[in-house]
Design a protein around this motif. Structure first.
Motif, PDB file in Angstrom:
ATOM      1  N   SER A  24      42.798  79.055  19.091  1.00  0.00           N
ATOM      2  CA  SER A  24      43.713  80.123  19.475  1.00  0.00           C
ATOM      3  C   SER A  24      44.320  80.744  18.221  1.00  0.00           C
ATOM      4  O   SER A  24      44.692  80.039  17.287  1.00  0.00           O
ATOM      5  CB  SER A  24      44.818  79.545  20.358  1.00  0.00           C
ATOM      6  OG  SER A  24      45.755  80.525  20.699  1.00  0.00           O
ATOM      7  N   MET A  39      43.694  74.907  21.267  1.00  0.00           N
ATOM      8  CA  MET A  39      44.306  75.320  22.533  1.00  0.00           C
ATOM      9  C   MET A  39      44.864  74.117  23.265  1.00  0.00           C
ATOM     10  O   MET A  39      44.428  72.991  23.081  1.00  0.00           O
ATOM     11  CB  MET A  39      43.269  76.034  23.398  1.00  0.00           C
ATOM     12  CG  MET A  39      42.917  77.389  22.832  1.00  0.00           C
ATOM     13  SD  MET A  39      42.070  78.429  24.010  1.00  0.00           S
ATOM     14  CE  MET A  39      43.302  78.584  25.302  1.00  0.00           C
ATOM     15  N   GLY A  41      48.803  72.873  25.340  1.00  0.00           N
ATOM     16  CA  GLY A  41      50.187  73.259  25.536  1.00  0.00           C
ATOM     17  C   GLY A  41      51.077  72.079  25.836  1.00  0.00           C
ATOM     18  O   GLY A  41      50.687  70.919  25.672  1.00  0.00           O
ATOM     19  N   GLU A  56      46.676  73.109  31.178  1.00  0.00           N
ATOM     20  CA  GLU A  56      46.831  74.227  30.244  1.00  0.00           C
ATOM     21  C   GLU A  56      45.545  75.038  30.105  1.00  0.00           C
ATOM     22  O   GLU A  56      45.588  76.266  30.100  1.00  0.00           O
ATOM     23  CB  GLU A  56      47.289  73.722  28.869  1.00  0.00           C
ATOM     24  CG  GLU A  56      48.733  73.278  28.837  1.00  0.00           C
ATOM     25  CD  GLU A  56      49.728  74.428  28.879  1.00  0.00           C
ATOM     26  OE1 GLU A  56      49.358  75.584  28.610  1.00  0.00           O
ATOM     27  OE2 GLU A  56      50.907  74.158  29.195  1.00  0.00           O
ATOM     28  N   GLU A  59      45.226  77.007  33.373  1.00  0.00           N
ATOM     29  CA  GLU A  59      46.197  78.104  33.463  1.00  0.00           C
ATOM     30  C   GLU A  59      45.880  79.242  32.496  1.00  0.00           C
ATOM     31  O   GLU A  59      45.982  80.403  32.858  1.00  0.00           O
ATOM     32  CB  GLU A  59      47.612  77.590  33.150  1.00  0.00           C
ATOM     33  CG  GLU A  59      48.245  76.781  34.241  1.00  0.00           C
ATOM     34  CD  GLU A  59      49.610  76.224  33.847  1.00  0.00           C
ATOM     35  OE1 GLU A  59      50.186  75.490  34.665  1.00  0.00           O
ATOM     36  OE2 GLU A  59      50.105  76.494  32.720  1.00  0.00           O
ATOM     37  N   GLU A  60      45.525  78.895  31.275  1.00  0.00           N
ATOM     38  CA  GLU A  60      45.379  79.921  30.246  1.00  0.00           C
ATOM     39  C   GLU A  60      44.044  80.658  30.294  1.00  0.00           C
ATOM     40  O   GLU A  60      44.010  81.874  30.161  1.00  0.00           O
ATOM     41  CB  GLU A  60      45.612  79.310  28.857  1.00  0.00           C
ATOM     42  CG  GLU A  60      47.066  78.905  28.681  1.00  0.00           C
ATOM     43  CD  GLU A  60      47.368  78.273  27.331  1.00  0.00           C
ATOM     44  OE1 GLU A  60      46.432  77.974  26.560  1.00  0.00           O
ATOM     45  OE2 GLU A  60      48.561  78.076  27.052  1.00  0.00           O
ATOM     46  N   GLU A 111      49.858  83.990  27.733  1.00  0.00           N
ATOM     47  CA  GLU A 111      50.679  82.782  27.628  1.00  0.00           C
ATOM     48  C   GLU A 111      52.103  83.242  27.871  1.00  0.00           C
ATOM     49  O   GLU A 111      52.762  83.741  26.962  1.00  0.00           O
ATOM     50  CB  GLU A 111      50.525  82.151  26.244  1.00  0.00           C
ATOM     51  CG  GLU A 111      51.212  80.795  26.141  1.00  0.00           C
ATOM     52  CD  GLU A 111      51.010  80.171  24.779  1.00  0.00           C
ATOM     53  OE1 GLU A 111      51.708  80.598  23.832  1.00  0.00           O
ATOM     54  OE2 GLU A 111      50.182  79.277  24.663  1.00  0.00           O
ATOM     55  N   LYS A 116      47.374  86.575  23.994  1.00  0.00           N
ATOM     56  CA  LYS A 116      46.836  85.822  22.873  1.00  0.00           C
ATOM     57  C   LYS A 116      45.320  85.906  22.880  1.00  0.00           C
ATOM     58  O   LYS A 116      44.719  86.255  23.886  1.00  0.00           O
ATOM     59  CB  LYS A 116      47.284  84.363  22.952  1.00  0.00           C
ATOM     60  CG  LYS A 116      48.811  84.226  22.839  1.00  0.00           C
ATOM     61  CD  LYS A 116      49.229  82.812  22.708  1.00  0.00           C
ATOM     62  CE  LYS A 116      49.112  82.385  21.272  1.00  0.00           C
ATOM     63  NZ  LYS A 116      49.584  81.042  21.026  1.00  0.00           N
TER      64      LYS A 116
END
Length: 143
Positions: A24, A39, A41, A56, A59-60, A111, A116
Motif C-alpha cells: 500500500s 496491507m 489494519g 481488513e 473490507e479494503e 480506507e 489509497k
C-alpha cells in the motif's frame, strides 16, 4: 485514525509473487514523502490478529487470503503527519485466493474517507533505498 498517546495493534500481510510484493502506498504531508507498507489494519477488541488480517483485506479490497503463516511481531515507533505514533505489528505471510489480484498492476481502494493505492512493487526497489518501506525493519521478513 487513532488517538494520540495510544499504542495500536495492527495485523499486516506480506503477499509476495516472485521478486515483487503487494504493498500500500502512503504519503506524509508534513515530510512531503511517499512511503509504502504492507496491507492490513487495526486489530479490534475481542478479535485475533488473524481475524483482523482477513477482515481488513476483505473490507479494503474484497480479497480472501490463503496459505496464511504467522512470521512474527515488530514494534514501530514513528512520526507521521507531525505526530508521534506507536504500533505493535503482527506480521503474516499470505497469498490471494483469487488469482486476478496477481494480474493487476495497481488498484485504488477506500480506507475510511481516504482513497489509497495498492500496487505490486519489485522488492529490489526497497532494498536499494529507491523507495521507502515502513517500518524499514520490515525487509527482514521479505525473502
Amino acid at each position: 485514525m487513532h488517538k494520540q498517546g495510544e499504542i495500536r495493534v495492527l495485523a499486516l500481510g506480506i503477499i509476495q509473487d516472485g521478486d515483487r510484493i503487494f504493498i500500500s502506498q502512503g504519503y506524509d504531508p508534513v515530510k512531503q514523502k511517499t512511503f509504502y507498507r504492507a496491507m492490513g489494519g487495526g486489530v479490534d477488541f475481542g478479535e485475533t490478529s488473524l481475524q483482523a488480517l482477513k477482515r481488513e483485506f476483505q473490507e479494503e479490497i474484497q480479497a480472501e487470503l490463503t496459505n496464511i503463516k504467522y512470521l512474527g511481531c515488530q514494534e514501530n515507533l514513528f512520526v507521521f503527519n507531525g505526530k508521534q505514533g506507536h504500533e505493535i505489528l503482527q506480521i503474516f505471510k499470505c497469498d490471494f485466493v483469487d488469482q486476478k489480484f496477481y494480474q493487476l498492476e495497481s488498484l485504488t481502494f477506500a480506507e475510511g474517507e481516504r482513497k489509497k493505492t495498492a500496487l505490486w512493487v519489485n522488492i529490489e526497489r526497497f532494498k536499494s533505498g529507491e523507495l521507502l518501506l515502513v517500518p524499514e525493519q520490515f525487509l527482514d521478513f521479505i525473502t
